[in-house]
Design an enzyme around this catalytic site. Structure first.
Site, PDB file in Angstrom:
ATOM      1  N   GLY A  82      50.395  16.240   1.130  1.00  0.00           N
ATOM      2  CA  GLY A  82      51.665  16.441   0.404  1.00  0.00           C
ATOM      3  C   GLY A  82      52.971  15.886   1.624  1.00  0.00           C
ATOM      4  O   GLY A  82      52.524  16.595   2.904  1.00  0.00           O
ATOM      5  N   CYS A 109      48.611  19.523  -2.829  1.00  0.00           N
ATOM      6  CA  CYS A 109      49.220  20.451  -1.402  1.00  0.00           C
ATOM      7  C   CYS A 109      47.876  20.718  -0.447  1.00  0.00           C
ATOM      8  O   CYS A 109      46.879  20.606  -0.810  1.00  0.00           O
ATOM      9  CB  CYS A 109      49.831  21.722  -1.887  1.00  0.00           C
ATOM     10  SG  CYS A 109      51.125  21.604  -2.961  1.00  0.00           S
ATOM     11  N   CYS A 146      39.979  13.210 -16.220  1.00  0.00           N
ATOM     12  CA  CYS A 146      40.907  12.328 -16.127  1.00  0.00           C
ATOM     13  C   CYS A 146      40.404  10.860 -16.441  1.00  0.00           C
ATOM     14  O   CYS A 146      40.819   9.732 -16.925  1.00  0.00           O
ATOM     15  CB  CYS A 146      41.530  12.114 -14.878  1.00  0.00           C
ATOM     16  SG  CYS A 146      41.015  12.004 -13.302  1.00  0.00           S
ATOM     17  N   TYR A 194      39.336   9.591  -3.829  1.00  0.00           N
ATOM     18  CA  TYR A 194      40.682   9.330  -3.080  1.00  0.00           C
ATOM     19  C   TYR A 194      41.379  10.400  -2.289  1.00  0.00           C
ATOM     20  O   TYR A 194      41.801   9.728  -1.219  1.00  0.00           O
ATOM     21  CB  TYR A 194      41.492   8.808  -4.486  1.00  0.00           C
ATOM     22  CG  TYR A 194      42.853   8.324  -3.929  1.00  0.00           C
ATOM     23  CD1 TYR A 194      43.252   7.245  -3.181  1.00  0.00           C
ATOM     24  CD2 TYR A 194      43.936   9.152  -4.294  1.00  0.00           C
ATOM     25  CE1 TYR A 194      44.287   7.094  -2.426  1.00  0.00           C
ATOM     26  CE2 TYR A 194      45.228   8.854  -3.772  1.00  0.00           C
ATOM     27  CZ  TYR A 194      45.350   7.731  -3.051  1.00  0.00           C
ATOM     28  OH  TYR A 194      46.595   7.469  -2.618  1.00  0.00           O
ATOM     29  N   CYS A 236      45.936  14.766 -15.910  1.00  0.00           N
ATOM     30  CA  CYS A 236      45.370  16.058 -15.111  1.00  0.00           C
ATOM     31  C   CYS A 236      46.305  17.116 -15.128  1.00  0.00           C
ATOM     32  O   CYS A 236      47.433  16.918 -14.956  1.00  0.00           O
ATOM     33  CB  CYS A 236      45.283  15.475 -13.308  1.00  0.00           C
ATOM     34  SG  CYS A 236      44.802  17.134 -12.690  1.00  0.00           S
ATOM     35  N   ASN A 264      47.909  25.857  -3.459  1.00  0.00           N
ATOM     36  CA  ASN A 264      47.571  24.384  -3.971  1.00  0.00           C
ATOM     37  C   ASN A 264      46.855  24.420  -5.592  1.00  0.00           C
ATOM     38  O   ASN A 264      45.847  25.066  -5.595  1.00  0.00           O
ATOM     39  CB  ASN A 264      46.280  23.822  -2.932  1.00  0.00           C
ATOM     40  CG  ASN A 264      45.906  22.521  -3.147  1.00  0.00           C
ATOM     41  OD1 ASN A 264      44.819  22.149  -2.774  1.00  0.00           O
ATOM     42  ND2 ASN A 264      46.514  21.935  -4.092  1.00  0.00           N
ATOM     43  N   GLY A 265      47.293  23.741  -6.261  1.00  0.00           N
ATOM     44  CA  GLY A 265      46.921  23.563  -7.601  1.00  0.00           C
ATOM     45  C   GLY A 265      47.904  23.712  -8.668  1.00  0.00           C
ATOM     46  O   GLY A 265      49.043  23.511  -8.291  1.00  0.00           O
ATOM     47  N   CYS A 305      34.774  18.300 -12.270  1.00  0.00           N
ATOM     48  CA  CYS A 305      35.754  17.991 -13.210  1.00  0.00           C
ATOM     49  C   CYS A 305      36.024  16.590 -13.214  1.00  0.00           C
ATOM     50  O   CYS A 305      36.145  16.143 -12.153  1.00  0.00           O
ATOM     51  CB  CYS A 305      37.168  18.728 -12.851  1.00  0.00           C
ATOM     52  SG  CYS A 305      38.470  18.107 -14.055  1.00  0.00           S
TER      53      CYS A 305
HETATM   54 FE1  SF4 Z   1      42.534  16.308 -12.222  1.00  0.00          FE
HETATM   55 FE2  SF4 Z   1      40.915  14.423 -12.626  1.00  0.00          FE
HETATM   56 FE3  SF4 Z   1      40.669  16.024 -10.453  1.00  0.00          FE
HETATM   57 FE4  SF4 Z   1      40.156  16.700 -12.909  1.00  0.00          FE
HETATM   58  S1  SF4 Z   1      38.895  15.292 -11.677  1.00  0.00           S
HETATM   59  S2  SF4 Z   1      41.263  17.824 -11.376  1.00  0.00           S
HETATM   60  S3  SF4 Z   1      41.469  15.862 -14.175  1.00  0.00           S
HETATM   61  S4  SF4 Z   1      42.485  14.578 -10.891  1.00  0.00           S
END
Ligand code: SF4
Length: 469
Positions: A35, A9, A448, A252, A392, A109-110, A445
Site C-alpha cells: 500500500g 494494506c 476471482c 502476485y 474480489c 488489512n482486508g 480462496c
Molecule cells: Fe480476492 Fe481473489 Fe484473493 Fe479471493 S483469491 S481474496 S477473490 S484476490
C-alpha cells in the site's frame, strides 16, 4: 500484470522494544508494496498513545529524526491502499480513538463485507462516523456499552464481522492481533533477537529488523502481546474453521522473500512457472518475464522448458509501484515511466513472455506492442494463473467485472489473444495453480478465478459504499 488492480494494506506491531518506533518504520518500509497511499504509526509508552501518520510513501510521511525521538516501546503501523473508502486523510490508519475505556488504535488489512449494514444500524441510532472506511465500524462495535460489559468483548465484536480482517489493536499497555475465521489475509508472529514479540502481514517485515518468524496467527485466533508475554484465545471454535487463504497473495501480491500462509512466495511462484511450462509449452528462443512480478514464474518456466531466460525490459526503480495508484491515467503514466524494452535482447527472437496475471489487458497489450516494435519475431504469452473473471470482496480492488479482459472477450482465450495482438496465449489451469501451493485446494480462496467465494456476499460492496450520499 497489474497496474490495473489495487492492493490492500500492510500491518506491523512490536511490543517491549526501546526501538519499537524505528523498527516499525523499517517494517512498514519493507511492506510498502502492500500500500502506497498512506502510512501511520501509533506508539505507546505504556500509558498514552501517540500517533504519527500522513499521506504518501513511508519515506515521505516520516521524518527519521522525529521518529528517533519517540522512544515508546510499544507500536503498531500500517501502510494503506484504499479498498473501502476514498484515498483521504481521514482514512489513514492506524485509526486512533478515545472511548469510555481510554485510547485505542486500530489497523486493518482486508475488507468487511457487512460494513455498510453495521454502519447503517449505528447511524440510524445517531452515531457519527469520522471516516469513510469499513474499519471504523469495528471501533463502534468495541465502544458499544453492551459489548464492553461482556467478559469477551473483543471475541464478541469479531463474531459480528463478516469478510476479511487481519487486525492489530493497540491499547496503551498491549497489542492485540486477530485474524478472520477464513484467514483470508496473512498475519504472522515473530520475535526480535532481543526477544520482543512482533506481528506483521509478511515476514519480509521481520527480515529487515532481524526478527525471526515463529508462526502464523491462526484463522479465528486472537493473540495478545503484553507484559505477561503472548497469550492466545479463539473467537471461533477451531472445528468450525474452513480456511480460505487468498491465492492471489502467492500469485502476485506478496514479496517473494516472504512466507505467506507459512510458505515461501518465491518457491510457490517458481512452481507455478514450472507447472505452466508443462501445461503450456512454447516454441521460443527466450523466456522473458514481464517485470517485476513474473520473475519467479519466468524462472520456473525457463527451468522446466529448458529455454534460456533473458531480459526484455529494464525497470526504473524510481517510478513507484504503478498498480497501487488510484486512477488509470496515473497508472498508465507510471508504466511508461517504469519500463523500457531492451531492443538488442528481443530483436529477431521468438519470445515466451511470462505474465503473473492479466486484468484489463490494456497494460499487457501495451507491453507486447513495445516488444513487437522493438523487433520481436514471435510473442507467446504464458500466464501463471487462470483468467480473472470475478470481483474480489475481500480487500483487493479489481476493476468492475465488465472491464476484465476475460469477460470482455466472453471467456475466449483466442479472443484475448487477438486483443493482445500476440502469436499465442495460454493460461495456467486452476488445478495446476493449486497444485503448486502447500495446502489442499479447499484451503484457498480462488473466487476471482472460480467464483467460489469462501464467505457468501449477499450484496456486493463497492469501494465507495461508505461515502456520504
Ligand atoms: Fe480476492 Fe481473489 Fe484473493 Fe479471493 S483469491 S481474496 S477473490 S484476490
Amino acid at each position: 500484470m497489474a497496474p490495473e488492480i489495487g492492493h490492500h494494506c500492510g500491518l506491523f506491531g512490536i511490543y517491549g522494544d526501546p526501538e519499537a518506533v524505528e523498527k516499525t518504520y523499517l517494517a512498514l518500509y519493507s511492506q510498502q508494496h502492500r500500500g502506497q497511499e498512506s502510512a501511520g504509526i501509533c506508539s505507546s509508552d505504556g500509558q498514552e498513545i501517540d500517533r504519527y501518520a500522513g499521506m504518501g510513501l513511508v519515506t515521505d510521511v516520516f521524518d527519521r529524526r522525529r521518529l528517533e525521538e519517540v522512544r515508546n516501546p510499544i507500536a503498531i503501523g500500517h501502510v494503506r491502499y484504499s479498498t473501502t473508502g476514498s484515498s483521504a486523510n481521514v482514512n489513514i490508519q492506524p485509526l486512533l480513538v478515545v472511548y469510555s475505556r481510554g485510547q485505542m488504535a486500530l489497523a486493518h488489512n482486508g475488507n468487511l463485507i457487512n460494513a455498510k449494514l453495521l454502519r447503517d444500524s449505528y447511524e440510524e441510532a445517531g452515531a457519527i462516523f469520522q471516516t469513510t472506511s469499513d474499519t471504523e465500524v469495528i471501533v463502534h462495535l468495541m465502544a458499544k456499552p453492551d459489548h464492553i460489559k461482556r467478559q469477551d468483548t473483543l471475541g464478541h465484536v469479531l463474531r459480528h464481522l463478516q469478510g476479511a480482517f487481519s487486525l492489530l489493536f493497540l491499547f496503551p499497555d498491549r497489542i492485540i492481533a486477530a485474524r478472520d475465521p477464513c484467514g483470508i489475509r496473512p498475519l504472522c508472529l515473530g520475535q526480535t533477537e532481543q526477544g520482543a514479540p512482533v506481528v506483521a502481514s509478511e515476514t519480509c517485515a521481520f527480515d529487515i529488523i532481524d526478527a525471526r518468524y515463529v508462526r502464523d496467527v491462526e484463522p479465528g485466533e486472537i493473540v495478545t502481546l503484553d507484559r505477561k508475554g503472548i497469550t492466545s484465545q479463539r473467537f471461533v471454535d477451531p472445528r468450525e474453521i474452513q480456511p480460505g487463504h487468498c491465492i492471489f497473495e502467492h500469485v502476485y501480491f506478496a514479496n517473494p522473500a516472504s512466507l505467506i500462509f507459512s510458505e515461501n512466495v518465491h518457491l510457490a511462484r517458481l512452481a507455478m512457472g514450472q507447472q505452466l511450462a508443462r501445461e503450456a509449452p512454447a516454441d521460443a528462443d527466450l523466456v522473458i518475464p514481464v517485470p517485476n512480478c513474473a520473475r519467479c514464474a519466468s524462472m520456473g518456466y525457463a527451468r522446466e522448458s529448458g529455454i534460456p531466460q533473458g531480459r526484455g525490459f529494464t525497470t526504473s526503480h524510481y517510478a513507484g509501484r504503478s498498480f497501487i495508484m488510484p486512477s488509470q491515467d496515473q497508472r498508465n503514466l507510471a508504466v511508461k515511466m517504469k519500463l523500457t524494452v531492451i531492443k538488442e535482447s528481443v530483436r529477431g527472437k521468438r519470445l515466451a513472455v511470462i505474465e503473473d496475471s492479466i486484468v484489463r489487458g490494456t497494460t499487457t497489450r501495451g507491453k507486447m506492442g513495445a516488444l513487437r516494435q522493438a523487433g520481436a519475431k514471435e510473442i507467446h504469452v504464458r500466464v501463471a494463473s487462470p483468467p480473472i473473471r470475478h470481483p474480489c470482496y475481500y480487500g483487493i480492488d479489481f476493476p468492475d467485472p465488465n472491464e476484465l479482459i476475460a469477460n470482455q472477450c466472453g471467456g475466449s482465450v483466442e479472443a484475448i489473444r487477438e486483443y493482445l495482438e500476440v502469436d499465442s496465449l495460454q493460461y495456467l489451469s486452476l488445478e495446476g495453480m493449486l497444485s503448486c501451493v502447500r495446502f489442499a485446494p479447499d484451503h484457498y480462496c480462488t473466487a476471482c478465478f472460480s467464483s467460489k467465494y469462501p464467505i457468501d456476499v449477499d450484496e456486493p460492496v463497492s469501494k465507495f459504499a461508505l461515502e456520504p450520499h
